[in-house]
Design an enzyme around this catalytic site. Structure first.
Site, short mmCIF file in Angstrom:
data_model
loop_
_atom_site.label_atom_id
_atom_site.label_comp_id
_atom_site.label_asym_id
_atom_site.label_seq_id
_atom_site.Cartn_x
_atom_site.Cartn_y
_atom_site.Cartn_z
CG ASP A 25 -1.74 1.24 1.39
OD1 ASP A 25 -1.70 2.11 0.50
OD2 ASP A 25 -2.43 1.36 2.42
CE LYS A 87 -1.51 6.96 -3.60
NZ LYS A 87 -2.02 6.08 -2.54
CD GLU A 187 -4.95 3.61 -2.52
OE1 GLU A 187 -5.79 4.42 -2.09
OE2 GLU A 187 -3.80 3.96 -2.86
CG ASP A 209 -9.27 4.49 1.25
OD1 ASP A 209 -8.80 5.23 2.14
OD2 ASP A 209 -8.56 3.77 0.52
P1 ADP Z 1 -2.90 7.34 2.94
O1 ADP Z 1 -3.71 6.18 2.45
O2 ADP Z 1 -3.23 8.59 2.21
O3 ADP Z 1 -1.47 7.06 3.06
P2 ADP Z 1 -3.62 6.73 5.62
O4 ADP Z 1 -4.75 5.81 5.41
O5 ADP Z 1 -2.37 6.22 6.16
O6 ADP Z 1 -3.39 7.64 4.38
O7 ADP Z 1 -4.17 7.90 6.53
C1 ADP Z 1 -3.35 8.93 6.87
C2 ADP Z 1 -4.20 9.99 7.45
O8 ADP Z 1 -4.87 9.47 8.59
C3 ADP Z 1 -3.38 11.16 7.90
O9 ADP Z 1 -3.99 12.37 7.49
C4 ADP Z 1 -3.39 11.00 9.39
O10 ADP Z 1 -3.28 12.26 10.05
C5 ADP Z 1 -4.75 10.40 9.62
N1 ADP Z 1 -4.83 9.70 10.87
C6 ADP Z 1 -4.08 8.68 11.32
N2 ADP Z 1 -4.42 8.34 12.57
C7 ADP Z 1 -5.43 9.18 12.90
C8 ADP Z 1 -6.21 9.35 14.07
N3 ADP Z 1 -6.02 8.61 15.14
N4 ADP Z 1 -7.16 10.33 14.05
C9 ADP Z 1 -7.36 11.10 12.97
N5 ADP Z 1 -6.66 10.99 11.85
C10 ADP Z 1 -5.70 10.05 11.82
MG MG Z 2 -4.59 4.61 1.92
#
Ligand code: ADP
Ligand code: MG
Length: 627
Positions: A25, A87, A187, A209
């Site tokens: 991912d 990205k 995804e 998502d």
């Molecule tokens: P991506 O798929 O874009 O890489 P993720 O699914 O890893 O993203 O999500 C990342 C986002 O989730 C970030 O904006 C992060 O700040 C947010 N995030 C992660 N943990 C939390 C949380 N506990 N509460 C709110 N937002 C969160």
């Molecule tokens: Mg993601």
């Protein structure tokens, strides 16, 4: 490939015998690598037990490159050397990026219009492909460390909305990192795969998502292990980063001054993100930002946070509504909603998703891991096969062109392969002795909006009246996705066939776009289809009448003739127009005007046919008719 294949157990495994493959991912914010064995996927961790690698890269002053948590450390002291959310720039040209420049605190290298965007970091200039390759290399090393063997192949996930350029850039980045991409998977599909397989669930699901940089929502049907994507939608520039921006702006607005520097914005974003993540479990707190060298404290509570994030969350909910509408589904038709992405931990998001979909969402697989786990399952299916049922399906409908540029779908999309289907077609004109078979792929109703795959002519059809010839067109798709189309005239047995090779097929990115367009245009298409059908019907009526008049005009009186001519003129006019109802009325009017003529022609036809028959035969036929 023309047709995507996922059929563990039935199709020969395309990558069997090779070494194992991981699922990756590659996130905007966080990236993960996972492996599946015997259908049981797990994320791979470093020796300290960490699974997420922040998608952050630091190009340090000494020339070294740091990735992930190490790069995050650099963020505080030398924010200008750190790149995040790369990205969002994948596959973007300098022109696209002007629009985003404000929301990306990176310096862009001056580039000519049409060139791929590049970033300036200290004395280096780097492309998004190179930056992403650093993350992928780190993931590969993590995989190798955890597995104790080399890793060279991967299934990599991408947002459903990635276009050609972004998908190609992702593949290039993987190649640069020493990874062969077995497949790019959307995804939401990977997430659904993880859920569907873990639970053996059936029914129609929405996958919501919300990550750091992208929002995707998909409607998927899981049935007997077969995945069907009914609709997808989203926003490639909406995610947790935007939440951070909204909060950072709120903080910065509280300590007015000159326009904040790039470093101050980065600092504020860092605090905003901490605040947001904390407030997912706490009710309030206080965070620091810096303005003109001074630190200031900013309290924030859940209610204020909800107010700041509300408009962004509502945008995702509105998109959910559109996608359901595209799929012609109501909320009650869904069996569940799956939450994916770190931002779905925000309580407001969970609440609004639950309210909109009228049920608590599924979230028992870690929303950070679920995509990587699905990718790992896919990787296993492609390399070693598995018991998990994932049937091969045709990703887009296959059909042929019919009158008026319409498409007749012969094999609808999401049909399990191998498959063969046939349909009969006939001639349009009297004496027509050839027929063009134009093979197209896509979901739209009109030929010119689909992709043309092949075209051939079936010649030597014996001259017959229009509609009498029977041409059987067969579409056969074998297990490897190879399409063969044949056309056979039934009375003579004359046949033509053509093989449509995968190289003529559709890259997955085109497919995605075409699917999206078909969803978006479904309603316009229907209206256009109805109009075109009416026109074809009108033309057919005119053509038939012309033939009849040529043969039997002596059966008409002068006044009858003029009534018919008036009706003909009216129909001619209306088939030129855009009004379907008007065409249908004109056809009915012409039918009415010709009724007597048609009756007379029939009587006349029967009478002349009888002349050539023996009495004996006529009696036999009549007896049969009575019996
Ligand atoms: P991506 O798929 O874009 O890489 P993720 O699914 O890893 O993203 O999500 C990342 C986002 O989730 C970030 O904006 C992060 O700040 C947010 N995030 C992660 N943990 C939390 C949380 N506990 N509460 C709110 N937002 C969160
Ligand atoms: Mg993601």
């Amino acid at each position: 490939m023309l047709l995507q294949i996922h059929e563990p157990g039935q199709t020969p495994m395309p990558h069997a015998g090779d070494n194992l493959a991981v699922g990756i991912d590659l996130g905007t914010t966080n990236s993960l690598v996972a492996i599946s064995r015997d259908g049981k996927p797990e994320v791979l961790r470093d020796p300290r037990g960490r699974s997420l690698i922040p998608s952050i890269i630091a190009y340090k002053t000494d020339g070294a490159v740091a990735v992930g948590d190490d790069a995050r450390l650099v963020l505080l002291d030398e924010p200008e050397r750190v790149i995040s959310s790369i990205k969002r720039l994948m596959g973007r040209g300098t022109d696209d990026v002007k629009r985003l420049a404000g929301s990306l605190p990176h310096e862009l290298a001056p580039g000519r219009s049409g060139e791929m965007v590049k970033l300036v970091i200290g004395d280096r200039v780097v492309s998004p492909v190179e930056v992403s390759a650093e993350i992928l290399r780190e993931l590969r090393h993590r995989g190798e460390g955890a597995l104790g063997q080399s890793v060279t192949r991967a299934v990599v996930t991408v947002p459903a909305y990635f276009d050609d350029a972004a998908r190609t850039a992702t593949k290039d980045a993987a190649r640069l990192a020493g990874l062969e991409v077995l497949r790019l998977v959307n995804e939401p599909t990977a997430a659904a795969l993880a859920y569907g397989l873990d639970k053996g669930a059936e029914g129609t699901f929405a996958v919501y998502d919300l990550g750091g940089g992208t929002f995707d929502v998909s409607i998927l049907r899981l049935e007997k292990g077969v995945f069907q994507v009914l609709a997808t939608g989203g926003d490639a520039a909406l995610g947790g980063d935007d939440f951070d921006h909204a909060i950072a702006e709120h903080f910065l607005a509280q300590s007015p001054g000159a326009a904040p520097s790039a470093a101050e914005v980065k600092r504020a974003l860092f605090s905003a993100r901490l605040a947001k993540e904390c407030l997912s479990t706490q009710d309030s707190g206080e965070w620091w930002i810096e303005r003109d060298g001074r630190r200031s404290a900013h309290p924030l509570d859940r209610a204020t946070l909800d107010r700041l994030l509300g408009p962004l969350v509502e945008r995702t909910i509105a998109i959910c509504g559109e996608v359901l509408h595209d799929a012609r589904l109501a909320v009650e038709d869904l069996a569940g909603v799956v939450l994916v992405g770190g931002s779905t931990r925000v309580p407001l998001v969970q609440r609004r998703v639950a309210e909109f979909f009228a049920r608590p969402p599924l979230s028992d697989i870690d929303p950070d891991e679920v995509v990587a786990l699905g990718a790992a399952l896919q990787a296993e299916a492609l390399t070693r096969g598995s018991d998990t049922l994932l049937l091969d399906v045709t990703p887009l409908s296959l059909g042929i062109e019919t009158l008026g540029g319409l498409v007749e779908k012969i094999i609808p999309r999401n049909t399990a392969i191998p498959v063969a289907k046939a349909q009969e077609f006939t001639t349009y004109q009297d004496g027509q002795d050839a027929m063009v078979v134009h093979v197209v792929q896509g979901e739209r109703e009109m030929v010119d909006q689909n992709r043309s795959l092949a075209r051939f002519t079936l010649a030597g059809i014996p001259p017959m009246t229009a509609g009498a010839a029977r041409v059987r067109v067969e579409f056969a798709v074998d297990a490897d996705g190879l399409l063969t189309v044949s056309a056979r005239e039934q009375t003579t047995g004359r046949e033509q066939r053509v093989e449509v090779r995968p190289t003529y097929g559709l890259p997955p990115e085109d497919m995605e776009r075409m699917l999206r367009e078909s969803m978006k245009h479904a309603r316009d298409d229907l209206a256009r289809r109805l109009l075109t059908e009416a026109r074809v019907e009108g033309e057919r009526a005119l053509l038939a009448l012309e033939g009849a008049l040529r043969k039997d005009s002596q059966l008409l009186s002068a006044p009858e003739r003029s009534t018919i001519e008036t009706a003909v003129a009216r129909l001619r006019r209306s088939v030129q127009g855009e009004d379907r109802d008007d065409i249908m009325q004109a056809i009915t009017a012409l039918d009415g005007a010709c009724q007597d003529f048609a009756q007379r022609r029939m009587d006349h036809g029967v009478a002349s046919a009888l002349k050539g028959l023996t009495i004996d035969r006529v009696e036999r036929d009549m007896a049969g008719g009575r019996g």
